[in-house]
Design a protein around this motif. Sequence first.
Motif, PDB file in Angstrom:
ATOM      1  N   ASN A  72      19.043  70.460  58.885  1.00  0.00           N
ATOM      2  CA  ASN A  72      18.975  69.450  57.840  1.00  0.00           C
ATOM      3  C   ASN A  72      18.028  69.977  56.782  1.00  0.00           C
ATOM      4  O   ASN A  72      16.829  70.047  56.981  1.00  0.00           O
ATOM      5  N   ALA A 127      17.568  68.746  53.729  1.00  0.00           N
ATOM      6  CA  ALA A 127      17.053  67.746  52.789  1.00  0.00           C
ATOM      7  C   ALA A 127      15.622  67.402  53.167  1.00  0.00           C
ATOM      8  O   ALA A 127      15.364  66.895  54.246  1.00  0.00           O
ATOM      9  N   ALA A 133      13.271  65.121  53.311  1.00  0.00           N
ATOM     10  CA  ALA A 133      13.042  63.677  53.157  1.00  0.00           C
ATOM     11  C   ALA A 133      11.564  63.391  52.972  1.00  0.00           C
ATOM     12  O   ALA A 133      10.712  63.988  53.602  1.00  0.00           O
ATOM     13  N   SER A 134      11.261  62.464  52.084  1.00  0.00           N
ATOM     14  CA  SER A 134       9.872  62.080  51.848  1.00  0.00           C
ATOM     15  C   SER A 134       9.318  61.346  53.051  1.00  0.00           C
ATOM     16  O   SER A 134       9.960  60.455  53.595  1.00  0.00           O
ATOM     17  N   GLU A 186      15.746  57.926  54.032  1.00  0.00           N
ATOM     18  CA  GLU A 186      16.236  59.174  54.630  1.00  0.00           C
ATOM     19  C   GLU A 186      15.818  59.303  56.087  1.00  0.00           C
ATOM     20  O   GLU A 186      16.567  59.816  56.919  1.00  0.00           O
ATOM     21  N   GLU A 212      17.904  56.882  58.238  1.00  0.00           N
ATOM     22  CA  GLU A 212      19.265  57.420  58.390  1.00  0.00           C
ATOM     23  C   GLU A 212      19.275  58.592  59.361  1.00  0.00           C
ATOM     24  O   GLU A 212      20.188  58.720  60.192  1.00  0.00           O
ATOM     25  N   GLN A 213      18.255  59.448  59.275  1.00  0.00           N
ATOM     26  CA  GLN A 213      18.183  60.595  60.177  1.00  0.00           C
ATOM     27  C   GLN A 213      18.014  60.151  61.624  1.00  0.00           C
ATOM     28  O   GLN A 213      18.617  60.724  62.537  1.00  0.00           O
ATOM     29  N   TRP A 221      15.053  70.855  60.886  1.00  0.00           N
ATOM     30  CA  TRP A 221      14.533  70.381  59.601  1.00  0.00           C
ATOM     31  C   TRP A 221      13.794  71.501  58.904  1.00  0.00           C
ATOM     32  O   TRP A 221      13.070  72.279  59.536  1.00  0.00           O
ATOM     33  N   THR A 228      12.460  61.488  64.872  1.00  0.00           N
ATOM     34  CA  THR A 228      12.411  60.153  64.275  1.00  0.00           C
ATOM     35  C   THR A 228      12.646  59.051  65.306  1.00  0.00           C
ATOM     36  O   THR A 228      12.427  57.880  65.001  1.00  0.00           O
TER      37      THR A 228
END
Length: 400
Positions: free
Chosen positions: A10, A12, A14-15, A30, A33-34, A43, A55
């Motif tokens: 992944n 992206a 994410a913040s 994000e 969703e993850q 990641w 997560t």
Amino acid sequence: MTQPREAAENTAAASHTRRPPGRPFDPPIELSEQREKCPLARWTFPDGHHGWLATGHAEVRAVLADPRFSSRYELMHNPVADLGPLSPAPIGDLLGVDAPQHTRYRSLLIGRFTVRRMRQLTARVEEITHSCLDTMGDSGGPLDLVENFAHPIPAQIICELLGVPFAERKTFEHHALAVNSADSSQMDRLAAFAVIEEYVRGLVATKRATPTDDLLSDLTTTDLDDDELAGLGTFLLGAGLDTTANMLGLGTFALLTHPDQFAALHDDPDLADRAVEELMRYLTIVHTNSRVALADIELAGRTIAAGETVALSLQAANRDARRFDDPAALDIHRNATGHLGFGHGQHQCLGQQLARVEMRVALPALISRFPELRLAVAPGDVPLRHGADVYGVHSLPVTW
């Protein structure tokens, strides 16, 4: 079996720090969703490191509990910003060291932060809280709840506990903020830490010469040398100043924007214990943590290779529907036992019992004294601490 990097990665970034617009208490979209897609995923870190993002509640908890994952800063990659190679933890920073060093420090401190000892402080917390409330009542609203309530209560308690003159707190308060700011460079953080440490070092010398009834004086009777005493004192001072203050500020913000919960705590102060745990779960102000694998480790059907960093989203884990029913709801009637707001494992928050006492006393007292308390600005105008390791509000304008 480990999936091929190209398929599982992944990329992206994410913040971890910016909550969704208009939803200041929720994790970044994000991350949520993850978690639903894959609670332990490949990641890419801001510095390009190919590691992992956890997560899910079970996955985050498992990493925190496993001593094969290290907390040493110099071995890991920062999940929030590209800070370059990280330096080892300063002496006394319990969060960035492993056993046996961590075990030695913690064993000297844990007996001084027991549930019984912290509850003995309840009467003093009540005195300080009611003094703040009296001052608020005399001055009238509107006023900043952070400056007048959320900050002075834990600040005075930690100063008294350590034996720091409360009147001198301004000497180091803004440096403590710099240490906890995600916007600070590593050099700025170390410089701010050094300023506080130098102040505490002088205090240690005073305590050795003329002991008083406080934690620092007590620690001078152990085998800790002056460097360790200064470091530990600095660590405890910074932690005690920032975390509970943000829980009181952000917790009040949450209750004011959930009037049914505000009313429930007002009508039944005995809900205070559950309210504290639920707010810790719901808000998760210490939102992100990290660990690095010291060996190849199997977790959730994946192989985390030695040397890979795992970013741990505590805020996403505390909203995991596999662990909590209706996790997006703030419900102070809920039994939130098992939340990760204080972390987990050997590095679980040392001062959690003190934080519980402060919140358990302060929040019901505030609501009881000012049942008509309300925001003095629109919720969207409350300034949030997006760029900080500890989330919260910069200020909370209120009136009544």
